[in-house]
Structure formats: structure tokens, C-alpha cells
Design a protein around this motif. Structure first.
Motif, short mmCIF file in Angstrom:
data_model
loop_
_atom_site.label_atom_id
_atom_site.label_comp_id
_atom_site.label_asym_id
_atom_site.label_seq_id
_atom_site.Cartn_x
_atom_site.Cartn_y
_atom_site.Cartn_z
N SER A 460 0.85 -1.18 0.00
CA SER A 460 0.00 0.00 0.00
C SER A 460 0.88 1.24 0.00
O SER A 460 2.08 1.16 0.29
N ALA A 461 0.30 2.38 -0.31
CA ALA A 461 1.06 3.62 -0.42
C ALA A 461 0.45 4.72 0.42
O ALA A 461 -0.78 4.89 0.44
N VAL A 462 1.29 5.48 1.13
CA VAL A 462 0.85 6.64 1.89
C VAL A 462 1.44 7.88 1.22
O VAL A 462 2.65 7.92 0.92
N ILE A 463 0.59 8.88 0.97
CA ILE A 463 1.00 10.07 0.23
C ILE A 463 0.66 11.31 1.03
O ILE A 463 -0.43 11.42 1.60
N SER A 464 1.60 12.25 1.09
CA SER A 464 1.31 13.55 1.71
C SER A 464 0.81 14.50 0.63
O SER A 464 1.38 14.58 -0.46
N ASN A 465 -0.27 15.21 0.94
CA ASN A 465 -0.89 16.15 0.00
C ASN A 465 -0.87 17.55 0.57
O ASN A 465 -1.16 17.76 1.76
N MET A 466 -0.57 18.50 -0.26
CA MET A 466 -0.48 19.90 0.19
C MET A 466 -1.83 20.42 0.67
O MET A 466 -2.83 20.38 -0.05
N ASN A 467 -1.85 20.93 1.91
CA ASN A 467 -3.03 21.55 2.50
C ASN A 467 -4.28 20.67 2.35
O ASN A 467 -5.35 21.14 1.96
N ALA A 468 -4.10 19.41 2.67
CA ALA A 468 -5.19 18.44 2.58
C ALA A 468 -4.86 17.25 3.47
O ALA A 468 -3.76 17.18 4.04
N VAL A 469 -5.79 16.33 3.61
CA VAL A 469 -5.52 15.11 4.35
C VAL A 469 -4.62 14.21 3.51
O VAL A 469 -4.59 14.32 2.28
N PRO A 470 -3.87 13.31 4.15
CA PRO A 470 -3.03 12.39 3.37
C PRO A 470 -3.89 11.35 2.65
O PRO A 470 -5.09 11.22 2.91
N SER A 471 -3.25 10.62 1.75
CA SER A 471 -3.92 9.53 1.05
C SER A 471 -3.30 8.20 1.47
O SER A 471 -2.09 8.12 1.70
N LEU A 472 -4.13 7.18 1.56
CA LEU A 472 -3.69 5.81 1.81
C LEU A 472 -4.24 4.95 0.68
O LEU A 472 -5.44 4.65 0.64
N LEU A 473 -3.39 4.58 -0.26
CA LEU A 473 -3.83 3.82 -1.42
C LEU A 473 -3.71 2.33 -1.16
O LEU A 473 -2.61 1.82 -0.90
N VAL A 474 -4.84 1.64 -1.23
CA VAL A 474 -4.90 0.20 -0.98
C VAL A 474 -5.47 -0.48 -2.22
O VAL A 474 -6.53 -0.09 -2.73
N ASN A 475 -4.77 -1.49 -2.72
CA ASN A 475 -5.22 -2.21 -3.91
C ASN A 475 -6.29 -3.23 -3.53
O ASN A 475 -6.06 -4.13 -2.72
N GLN A 476 -7.46 -3.07 -4.12
CA GLN A 476 -8.58 -3.97 -3.82
C GLN A 476 -8.51 -5.28 -4.61
O GLN A 476 -9.26 -6.21 -4.33
#
Length: 581
Positions: A460-476
Motif C-alpha cells: 500500500s502507499a501513503v501520500i502527503s498532499n499539500m493543505n489536505a488530508v493524506p492519502s492511503l492507497l490500498v489495492n482492492q
């Protein structure tokens, strides 16, 4: 079927157009239509409890360059429970915040059920300021992972004491100058003495009180529009190398190690790799608007920047690029570690193939990675998301100028991610459009880290986003392919085994990677080595060349679809360390 090319295809060099045409024409439309989806990434951040907001400068305008760079991410097991946790660096704004309300970094503990709990305060990691990058390493070999966080200002070293952290940068001697702008970092045992040293990249020598305003200079105009200034026109900062003295303190050996012989390069990400396979770790640094750096380890405590002669400083046209993130992997399965780098918009990312003789070739277009020039890339990783045994590529994008949304400048401030699938024949296919909403969603992304968060072989991937909540990408999509995970435990080597080269024999192939701290864009991946195995259900052996010089094989009880902790000295010795001369 006539292939449809993006508009920028016509602007590519003739050789690049031919390479792209070959890749498209050799991919059967019928086969593509029949193939089941191999990726469906969804953003599970909210459901998983990653709810903090990553604050970084103004939302609608960026007056100074300090507001544009964003922050990194680390995936590591802070409490030694066997489950990877998540650390997210945070920033601030020019205006600042009232006392007690400033945004802070965040540590999220893995609850083993798909969710995470914010344990920042309990772990002693509340801190604020212009946070930038992060890297992980057990610098005192006590069995607990420590954190180093870079800043515009003083950097911070967090000593892990059984799951709680104490900030010790000042007493350890690794705060930096206090005026520097730290970006990427990596723990690395460059002299192989069993203790982790620390490499820190610095961006610019920046003084907010005297920084030029948008449009004030020629370098503060982009495509005719006044924008924040830099990095061109600003003084470059020197990178720093700290040597671990073994008593909780570090010595600044930048000059002694000749790291300062390459200066003023607007340095961002740091990726370590033994590119010439001599057993000594080298260091690659992606630089903004200037040639990249490849520090070759001279085995005597010094380094030489060989990026130009090695072919890793410029692109194939001999042009310097604006590098942001970098990642290391053996994309073509030849046993040699290659380099991939993200760059500014109006340019492509760059794939450097390791020739095995100390040089690299830019094979970006030949590999099918040269079609995108619109996006501005940041975090990037090689990852085998479908476990077919070939490392794929994930890229995080986002522009630095909010003005692009107000002007017709050919880009957008928020941009989608890109997922390239490795075809196993030295080429990649862009599958982003069909890889799920987590890939196609637009954000102003920056840091990126990957890990097996669920200990089930799904990366899975964790991403930092500018002036927003982070993303957690999970492959279904759960692949039927097999996999293996490897955690290295050094004894004579550093406890993490950082710098160890891990090889896995699978049928006729040998899969190769190295344990590393740092990389991507100012981030730190789960340091457990992950290999997809395809349909193979048996691993012949695992071979580890430890930083100490010991090479040993592990052949017994190697089950697939499992994570193995391998301790230095417990396998069958293949090669003993060379005696000191």
C-alpha cells in the motif's frame, strides 16, 4: 485499430516516437480487453483514521519558495509489534498560528485491523515548523527504530526509547546550521563500521526576510506569469554527512569525506545504492534545476561525485533537469540496480539503466516512460504491486504554482498519480486510467512511502498532499501471485541491515534489492524487502551480502507468502569479510 496519441507525442524526438509506437503496436487490443484488472487502488485514509491535515504555506498563492516543497512520509514499526506504523511530517504557514494551535507532525499506530490510531502526543512527537523530510534508522543499535526529521531551520533527531521518543539532535550534533534548509536524508553505514551514519541533503540558503517577491526578478517569472522565486537565482546549500561516533554523538565529516566538493545543487531526495556492486554504499541525490549527484564511495571514508562520467547527471540530450524524487530497483531483472527520477513539468521523468560497468544509460523513452511532460513529479517508488516478480512504478504529482489554475499554462496545480506496470521485457505500460480512483484522483501530492501495512503481501502507499488530508492507497485486487518478505537483522553490521544486498533465487531468475533508509521524495519506505514471485511456490535460496562483508545463504524453511526475519551469522557462509589491509 489505430492508436491514439496524446498531443505531446508529436513534439517528441523521432527516435522517441518510434519507441512509443513500437510499444503501442505490440500490445494487442484484444488481449488488453480480455485481461482482468490487476489494480484497483482506493483511498482508504479516512476509513483507516488518517485524518490530520497537512499544512504547507498558502492554499491559493505561494509568495515564497518555502511554501511549495511539501513534506515526507515514513512507514516503520515504531513499537516493535511487527506491524508497520505511519509517520507524517507537517509544515506551517507564513502567518503562523496562535500559541498551542500550530499544526504538528503525526504518528499513527497500526491497529492490525485496517485502522490506525493517532499516538503522536503519547509517543512524544508533537513538533511544528517548516517540516520537510524524514528517514528511519536504529542509529544506536538498541533494537528500536529512530527518526530524523529535516526542517527549514534546525533538524530534529528522535531517539526511540521503547516506543516513546526523545528529541536529541542538539546533544547529538545533527541539527545542522540552524539556518539551512534540510530536505532528503538517509541513514547509511558508509564506512561499514556497524554504526549508521547520516546523509542530509540541503536545498537553498534561504532568508525569508530578504527573499525576492514574485515577479521581482527574471527568475521569478514562469511562462510570462509572476510566480514565487527560485531555486534559480538563490544560493545553493551544501549537503552534510555525519559520522556516527558510537556514543550517541555524530561528527560532521562533510569536508573530510569530500561531500562538499559538490555544492550549490539545490538537493532534494537521497537514495542509497551500491551501483557498482563493490560492497560499499554509494549515494544518489536528485537536484532541482541542476545536474544530479552520484557520490561514489572511495572505500577510504571519502566520496567522489561521478554523476557526469557515469551518465547519471543529465538526461540523454545532455540537459540538466529539475529533479525531485528518486527510487532504486532492478527494473529489467539483470541483477543491477537502476535509478528512476521524477522531474519538473514540461519534461519527462528519467530512467537510468545500470550497465554494470560503472555507467548508466538514459532509457526513458525506450522503456515507454517518456510520454508525459505535463505533470510535475515528486514521490516515486519501484513496487511490485501485483507480485508478478517485476517491479512497477508509482509516481506522485502536483504543481508548485497555484497560478497554473488561473492561467492557460498547460498544467494543473492538483494532478493525478501515475502507475506504470512493468511488462517484463524492459518496458512499462501506463495503466493509470484503469488502476482505480486512488490513482486518478487529483491532488497536489509530495511525499510517498510504500509498505506491507497488513503483512499479507499487498503493498500500500501513503501520500502527503499539500493543505489536505493524506492519502492511503490500498489495492482492492488481490493477486493470486506469490510473494516473500525479508527483514534483515544485523549483528556485526548495523542492526537494521541497512545497505545489505538481498538476492532471491527463483527458478532461472535471481531477484535483487537492497535495504535502504530514505529515498522517494524525502520519505522512508517500509525497510522490509518485498519480492513478488509470480506463480512460483518455491524459493531456492535467499542470499544476503551484509554491510560487514559477510555473505551467507538461507536455504531451509523458506516458505512463500510469508515475512522472514533473517539474522546475520545464522545462515550458511558463502563469503567471509575480507581482512583489513
Amino acid at each position: 485499430m489505430t492508436p491514439v496519441f496524446p498531443p505531446q507525442f508529436r513534439a517528441l524526438p523521432a527516435a522517441a516516437r518510434l519507441a512509443a509506437l513500437f510499444i503501442l503496436l505490440t500490445t494487442s487490443a484484444a488481449e488488453t480487453a480480455k485481461a482482468p484488472p490487476i489494480a484497483n487502488f482506493v483511498d482508504a485514509a479516512e476509513k483507516a483514521g488518517l485524518t490530520m491535515t497537512q499544512v504547507f504555506g498558502g492554499k491559493d498563492t505561494k509568495k515564497y519558495i518555502i511554501e511549495t516543497t511539501g513534506t515526507g512520509v515514513a512507514i516503520f514499526d515504531y513499537d516493535n509489534d511487527g506491524w508497520p506504523d505511519i509517520f507524517l511530517v507537517n509544515g506551517t504557514t507564513l502567518e503562523g498560528f496562535p500559541a498551542g494551535t500550530a499544526p504538528t507532525n503525526h504518528l499513527y499506530r497500526n491497529q492490525h485491523d485496517g485502522t490506525f490510531t493517532d499516538v503522536t502526543a503519547k509517543a512524544g512527537l508533537t513538533a511544528n515548523g517548516w517540516g520537510q523530510g524524514v528517514c528511519v534508522g536504529d542509529y544506536d543499535n538498541d533494537g528500536w527504530e529512530d527518526l530524523y526529521v529535516t526542517y527549514y531551520g534546525k533538524n530534529r533527531l528522535y531517539h526511540n526509547q521503547s516506543g516513546t521518543f526523545t528529541e536529541v539532535a542538539e546533544m547529538s550534533g545533527v541539527t545542522g546550521t540552524g539556518k539551512a534548509w534540510g530536505t532528503g536524508c538517509a541513514f547509511v553505514d558508509y564506512d561499514r563500521d556497524g554504526r549508521l551514519d547520516l546523509m542530509v541533503a540541503n536545498y537553498v540558503d534561504f532568508d525569508l526576510s530578504s527573499a525576492p517577491a514574485p515577479g521581482e526578478r527574471a527568475s521569478c517569472v514562469w511562462k510570462g506569469v509572476p510566480v514565487m522565486c527560485g531555486p534559480r537565482g538563490l544560493p545553493g546549500a551544501k549537503n552534510i554527512l555525519y559520522h556516527n561516533q558510537g556514543n550517541g554523538k555524530f561528527e560532521d565529516v562533510t569536508a573530510k569525506a569530500k561531500i562538499d566538493q559538490t555544492s550549490g545543487h539545490y538537493a532534494f531526495s537521497v537514495s542509497t545504492l551500491d551501483f557498482d556492486d563493490d560492497g560499499w554504499p554509494d549515494i544518489y541525490v536528485a537536484c532541482d534545476s541542476t545536474p544530479s549527484i552520484l557520490y561514489h564511495n572511495n572505500r577510504d571514508g571519502t566520496f567522489s561525485d561521478v554523476a557526469v562520467v557515469a551518465g547519471a547527471a543529465y538526461n540523454e540530450d545532455g540537459r540538466e533537469q529539475a529533479g525531485m524524487g528518486s527510487t532504486i530497483g532492478d527494473y529489467d531483472g539483470d541483477g543491477r540496480l537502476d535509478i528512476f527520477k521524477t522531474n519538473f513539468s514540461d519534461d519527462t521523468s528519467t530512467l537510468y539503466r545500470n550497465n554494470g560497468n560503472g555507467t548508466f544509460d538514459d532509457v526513458t523513452f525506450a522503456a515507454g516512460l517518456g510520454l508525459y511532460t505535463r505533470y510535475l513529479g515528486w514521490g516515486t517508488v519501484f513496487l511490485d504491486f501485483d507480485n508478478d516478480s517485476w517491479p512497477d512504478l508509482l509516481l506522485v504529482n502536483g504543481h508548485v504554482y497555484p497560478e497554473v489554475d488561473k492561467q492557460n499554462l498547460g498544467s494543473s496545480y492538483e494532478e493525478p498519480r501515475i502507475l506504470y506496470h512493468n511488462n517484463g521485457n524492459k518496458t512499462f505500460s501506463d495503466i493509470s486510467a484503469d488502476a482505480g480512483p486512488g490513482i486518478t484522483a487529483v491532488r497536489a501530492g509530495r511525499g510517498l512511502a510504500i509498505g506491507d501495512l497488513w503483512n499479507d503481501g499487498r503493498l500500500s502507499a501513503v501520500i502527503s498532499n499539500m493543505n489536505a488530508v493524506p492519502s492511503l492507497l490500498v489495492n482492492q485486487v488481490r493477486s493470486s501471485n506469490h510473494w516473500i518478505g525479508i527483514r534483515t537483522l544485523g549483528t556485526k553490521s548495523n542492526r537494521d541491515g541497512i545497505g545489505a544486498r538481498v538476492s532471491v533465487k527463483v527458478g532461472e531468475r535471481i531477484l535483487v534489492d537492497e535495504v535502504r533508509s530514505g529515498s522517494s521524495y524525502d520519505s522512508n519506505n517500509d525497510m522490509r524487502i518485498h519480492f513478488g514471485l509470480g506463480a512460483v511456490t518455491k524459493v531456492d535460496w535467499i542470499q544476503i551480502r551484509w554491510p560487514s562483508g559477510l555473505t551467507e545463504r538461507f536455504e531451509n524453511n523458506i516458505s512463500v507468502d510469508a515475512i522472514h526475519s533473517l539474522k546475520e551469522g545464522s545462515g550458511v557462509v558463502v563469503k567471509s569479510p575480507a581482512k583489513a589491509t
